[in-house]
Design an enzyme around this catalytic site. Structure first.
Site, PDB file in Angstrom:
ATOM      1  N   ASP A  40      -8.841   4.767   3.052  1.00 33.84           N
ATOM      2  CA  ASP A  40      -8.682   6.165   2.658  1.00 33.84           C
ATOM      3  C   ASP A  40      -8.957   6.345   1.169  1.00 33.84           C
ATOM      4  OD1 ASP A  40      -8.195   8.818   3.142  1.00 33.84           O
ATOM      5  OD2 ASP A  40      -6.010   8.652   3.184  1.00 33.84           O
ATOM      6  N   HIS A  48     -18.119   8.130   0.322  1.00 36.57           N
ATOM      7  CA  HIS A  48     -18.293   7.377   1.569  1.00 36.57           C
ATOM      8  C   HIS A  48     -19.320   6.256   1.380  1.00 36.57           C
ATOM      9  CE1 HIS A  48     -15.689  10.167   3.518  1.00 36.57           C
ATOM     10  NE2 HIS A  48     -16.547  11.180   3.530  1.00 36.57           N
ATOM     11  N   LEU A  57     -14.727 -14.877  12.059  1.00 36.99           N
ATOM     12  CA  LEU A  57     -13.967 -13.621  11.960  1.00 36.99           C
ATOM     13  C   LEU A  57     -14.370 -12.629  13.048  1.00 36.99           C
ATOM     14  CD1 LEU A  57     -12.152 -11.717  10.002  1.00 36.99           C
ATOM     15  CD2 LEU A  57     -14.367 -10.874   9.197  1.00 36.99           C
TER      16      LEU A  57
HETATM   17  C1  IPE Z   1      -7.443   8.305   8.249  1.00 39.68           C
HETATM   18  O1  IPE Z   1      -7.740   8.967   7.072  1.00 39.68           O
HETATM   19  C2  IPE Z   1      -8.689   8.091   9.047  1.00 39.68           C
HETATM   20  C3  IPE Z   1      -9.620   7.097   8.512  1.00 39.68           C
HETATM   21  C4  IPE Z   1      -9.428   6.357   7.458  1.00 39.68           C
HETATM   22  C5  IPE Z   1     -10.829   6.912   9.261  1.00 39.68           C
HETATM   23  P1  IPE Z   1      -7.652  10.559   6.979  1.00 39.68           P
HETATM   24  O2  IPE Z   1      -8.012  10.904   5.594  1.00 39.68           O
HETATM   25  O3  IPE Z   1      -8.442  11.178   8.068  1.00 39.68           O
HETATM   26  O4  IPE Z   1      -6.106  10.798   7.271  1.00 39.68           O
HETATM   27  P2  IPE Z   1      -5.185  12.039   6.917  1.00 39.68           P
HETATM   28  O5  IPE Z   1      -5.909  13.273   7.364  1.00 39.68           O
HETATM   29  O6  IPE Z   1      -4.967  12.029   5.445  1.00 39.68           O
HETATM   30  O7  IPE Z   1      -3.919  11.782   7.664  1.00 39.68           O
HETATM   31  C1  IPE Z   2     -11.569   8.018   4.146  1.00 45.57           C
HETATM   32  O1  IPE Z   2     -11.731   8.783   3.014  1.00 45.57           O
HETATM   33  C2  IPE Z   2     -12.828   7.983   4.983  1.00 45.57           C
HETATM   34  C3  IPE Z   2     -12.739   8.713   6.246  1.00 45.57           C
HETATM   35  C4  IPE Z   2     -11.672   9.286   6.720  1.00 45.57           C
HETATM   36  C5  IPE Z   2     -13.955   8.830   7.009  1.00 45.57           C
HETATM   37  P1  IPE Z   2     -11.438  10.342   3.003  1.00 45.57           P
HETATM   38  O2  IPE Z   2     -12.708  11.057   3.255  1.00 45.57           O
HETATM   39  O3  IPE Z   2     -10.330  10.684   3.916  1.00 45.57           O
HETATM   40  O4  IPE Z   2     -10.988  10.525   1.483  1.00 45.57           O
HETATM   41  P2  IPE Z   2      -9.890  11.504   0.910  1.00 45.57           P
HETATM   42  O5  IPE Z   2      -8.623  11.296   1.690  1.00 45.57           O
HETATM   43  O6  IPE Z   2     -10.438  12.892   1.085  1.00 45.57           O
HETATM   44  O7  IPE Z   2      -9.745  11.101  -0.518  1.00 45.57           O
HETATM   45 MG    MG Z   3      -8.322  10.835   3.660  1.00 49.54          MG
END
Ligand code: IPE
Ligand code: IPE
Ligand code: MG
Length: 256
Positions: A33, A50, A144
């Site tokens: 995240d 990303h 792995l």
């Molecule tokens: C969780 O992250 C999903 C992934 C890392 C793929 P999100 O950014 O979607 O989660 P929330 O919305 O903060 O709970």
């Molecule tokens: C995690 O990063 C990647 C996915 C959920 C695909 P986010 O896109 O959720 O990043 P934040 O939470 O907005 O910083």
């Molecule tokens: Mg996120």
């Protein structure tokens, strides 16, 4: 140490030097995240976060293989992530496709066995094709296990498993009384895989966001403020060292 030996000799990272090997987690799962926040901090579009996150995936996968971890499970796209803007979703899908293509030689070089978990329904054909190709190509690899959770939701997985078992029972092929934890686990996407020992989440969020709900019942949780694009090998070592200090009791008492 000569050049040829240096190729195969992998010194224990400093952060893990004092940590006995039998205290390391076998299976590490990560909620990756903070990509969006990483980009925002730099005034960049979210997709740049990303892209940088995908580079972290490459580094952490290779490091996990080098460390000799048994399994690494990465949460790449949740069932709920479909609610993001169409453009971001499309960019993420094309990032997965390219990742799968670009990393296939590394999977083979590092003896990594690739598995995907999540619903197939809804994923673009091109992504499904590359998933299948990576799973097929790496099926006999013995190092792995890299498990990528794409279009994954823990609740959806449990519902899908319940439905599969119900269909078998209705067809007279399964005695409902025979459904126990093992039988249920075998109907999940993760059939045949171990449960995570260590669940780590980057970007400081203290929640599981529908990840591996069944499988993390006794996982040790580690949350770091570091954003996923900044997550480095040393951060993984730190998480492993922290895990090694934990007392896991599984409901019992210390040292029993
Ligand atoms: C969780 O992250 C999903 C992934 C890392 C793929 P999100 O950014 O979607 O989660 P929330 O919305 O903060 O709970
Ligand atoms: C995690 O990063 C990647 C996915 C959920 C695909 P986010 O896109 O959720 O990043 P934040 O939470 O907005 O910083
Ligand atoms: Mg996120």
């Amino acid at each position: 140490m000569g050049d040829s030996a240096a190729k195969t000799f992998f010194p224990t990272p400093p952060l893990l030097a004092e940590v006995p090997r039998d205290r390391w987690p076998g299976h590490v799962a990560a909620i990756m995240d903070g990509n969006g926040r990483w980009a925002k901090q730099r005034g960049l579009p979210r997709i740049e976060g990303h892209r940088q996150g995908a580079k972290t995936v490459r580094r952490i996968v290779e490091e996990s293989a080098r460390l000799g971890l048994r399994q690494l499970t990465l949460y790449a796209f949740s069932h709920e992530n479909w609610s993001r803007p169409k453009e971001e979703v499309a960019q993420l899908m094309s990032l997965y496709e390219n990742y799968l293509i670009d990393e296939r030689p590394t999977l083979m070089k590092d003896n990594i066995h690739f598995r995907n978990i999540g619903r197939r329904d809804g994923l673009p054909e091109s992504v499904l094709r590359e998933i299948d190709q990576s799973e097929r190509a790496s099926a006999a690899n013995t190092g792995l296990t890299l498990c990528l959770a794409v279009n994954y939701g823990g609740r959806q997985e449990i519902v899908d498993a319940a439905r599969r078992l119900a269909v078998e029972a209705a067809a007279g092929k399964l005695d409902p009384a025979a459904i126990d934890e093992d039988r249920f686990a075998a109907a999940l996407y993760t059939a045949g895989l171990s449960d995570p020992d260590l669940l780590l989440r980057t970007a400081a969020e203290m929640r599981v966001s529908n990840f591996l709900l069944w499988q993390i019942s006794y996982a040790e949780i580690y949350v770091t403020e570091t954003l996923w694009p900044d997550f480095a090998e040393a951060d993984l070592h730190r998480a492993i060292a922290d895990f090694a200090r934990r007392q896991r009791r599984f409901g019992g008492l210390e040292n029993t």
